[in-house]
Write a protein that holds these residues in place. Structure first.
Motif: not given
Length: 495
Positions: A93, A96-97, A100, A164-165, A167-168, A171, A298
């Motif tokens: 998480v 992800i921050y 972003d 960023a996607f 990384t999501r 996750g 990913s």
């Protein structure tokens, strides 16, 4: 009317997605203005029409967070606790921050820079009558902006968004791997507890038989060899218990860590392994994996980011236009600073064309293209590896199901053989050596059945993970997708 097969439907669905992505790619590149075409190849994928092992009777589709399918309340509670407290998920998480924040940093290049400048100075000097103090006070706004004519800065922002996607999606991979690890660890712990119970029960049987043989030995109807043989069997059964207990505690400790808890603070409830339902999961179609596996998504997002990096490197070879301006007030006295006659402004435009630096810029472009080619192969590998994962899991489930059925029959036969051998021993038909052999067969059959049930449950967890755990590509992730050229074989005959 001919009925369309699952393979044909999957082929058509993938073809629609391919066409959609092919049309989408230029829209993404031109989303906020001109972004140069990266001039790189699209991935070519060989998508099978169906899985080799896909005929599971009563199979149900896989939904997100679908661990209710095992009908094990303790397992579901552990899964929810892991999703909330697992430290690997918490670290994902935070990544992800960070991603972003990188998007916001990249977005700054598209926004004009505006700074405030204030200055006040006083000096003393001069000659003769001109000697004295001079004061200068100014307040101004300074702005600068680069015209993103070639889309260099927009490509940088899109690359950051695609990353960023990715990384999501990474996750999501961590979350799926975590819950799968919780399920596997729990099943292993429960299976070991079953094996410990079986070993203790068999030890009780062996000890009871040993007591009877000792009584017969004292009565002169059994030899010392008979006693020693049964003592050996009982000792061997007793010796299997400590390693099983050790493994059980290790799995419990591992489960505690997966839940983000110290082993000393964790206790595992009791549940019978055979009370856990073995679900049948519908694998769907191979083409579905492109949207259901977060690791594939990913890899695709990283590939999309690399495409934008190539576009950004190409745009760096072209002229850049920088506009700067400043305006404000300047006066020799603070009281007159904001009077109309103190107003000033200045504007300038600057055009820069790389010349001698073009050599390094072309090398940067070549580097980004090579990086794209690397990620292209990684993406293709992740796709075909996903097919292998599903095929392996389906095969494992099918074969372990067959193995459990056969071992169940073997256990029933071993139990009947043991009952018959006990009766024949009392009747004097067989000797103790035969009874000992039958006992060992029964103990082994009970233990093997537990291991087979465990293997079957682990195969369902592997299939759950191979199918993406019910995950789906979220809406709005177009910037993280690339146009795909897919080869999907159609069946020779539609039924």
């Amino acid at each position: 009317m001919p009925r369309e097969t699952n393979a044909a439907r999957g082929s058509a669905a993938l073809a629609r997605r391919t066409r959609k992505l092919s049309l989408l790619a230029p829209c993404v590149l031109l989303l906020s203005g001109c972004v140069l075409d990266p001039l790189v190849p699209s991935p070519l994928l060989d998508i099978p029409s169906d899985f080799t092992t896909s005929s599971l009777r009563g199979a149900q589709p896989l939904y997100a967070q679908d661990f209710e399918m095992y009908r094990s309340r303790p397992l579901v509670e552990l899964i929810y606790q892991a999703r909330a407290s697992n430290l690997d998920i918490a670290a994902a998480v935070q990544r992800i921050y960070q991603a972003d924040a990188q998007v916001r940093i990249a977005t700054q290049a598209l926004i004009p820079l505006l700074d405030f400048s204030g200055e006040a100075s006083q000096s003393y000097g001069g000659q003769g009558a001109a000697r004295g103090r001079s004061t200068n006070v100014s307040a101004a706004l300074v702005a600068s902006y680069e015209l993103d004519f070639w889309g260099k800065n927009r490509a940088g922002r899109y690359s950051a968004q695609a990353t960023a996607f990715a990384t999501r999606f990474d996750g999501a991979v961590v979350a799926i791997e975590t819950v799968a690890s919780v399920a596997e660890t729990y099943f292993n712990a429960v299976a070991l507890r079953n094996r410990i119970a079986i070993a203790r029960r068999n030890l009780s049987i062996a000890q009871r038989t040993l007591d009877a043989i000792r009584a017969r030995n004292q009565a002169g109807t059994a030899s010392g060899l008979d006693v020693a043989q049964q003592e050996t069997l009982a000792a061997n059964v007793r010796a299997t218990i400590p390693p099983l207990e050790q493994s059980y505690l290790q799995f419990v400790h591992a489960l505690a860590v997966l839940l983000g808890s110290a082993p000393e603070h964790f206790r595992l409830g009791k549940e019978d392994l055979f009370a856990i339902r073995v679900p049948r999961i519908n694998p769907g179609l191979p083409s579905d994996l492109l949207c259901r596996r977060p690791d594939i998504a990913s890899a695709e997002a990283q590939l999309a980011a690399a495409r934008f990096d190539v576009s950004q490197a190409r745009a760096a070879l072209f002229p850049s236009i920088q506009i700067t301006g400043q305006g404000g007030y300047q006066s020799e006295a603070f009281k007159n600073l904001f009077r109309p006659e103190s107003l000033f402004y200045q504007m300038a435009a600057n055009l820069t064309q790389p010349l001698l630096s073009a050599y390094s810029l072309k090398a940067e472009l070549a580097l980004n293209r090579a990086r794209y080619q690397e990620l292209l192969e990684i993406y293709r590998l992740s796709v075909i590896s996903s097919f292998q994962d599903v095929e392996d899991a389906l095969t494992a489930f099918k074969k372990t199901t067959e193995q459990e059925r056969l071992l169940q029959l073997a256990l029933e036969s071993a139990r009947r053989a043991y009952q018959i051998s006990e009766e024949q021993l009392r009747s004097g038909v067989i000797d103790l050596t035969t009874l000992l052999s039958v006992q060992e067969t029964l103990f082994s059959a009970e233990d093997s059945l537990v291991e087979a049930r465990l293997s079957r449950l682990l195969a369902t967890v592997a299939l759950f993970q191979a199918l993406g755990g019910g995950w789906q590509v979220p809406a709005g992730a177009e910037v993280a997708q690339v146009p795909v050229e897919a080869v999907v074989p159609f069946p020779a005959k539609l039924k």
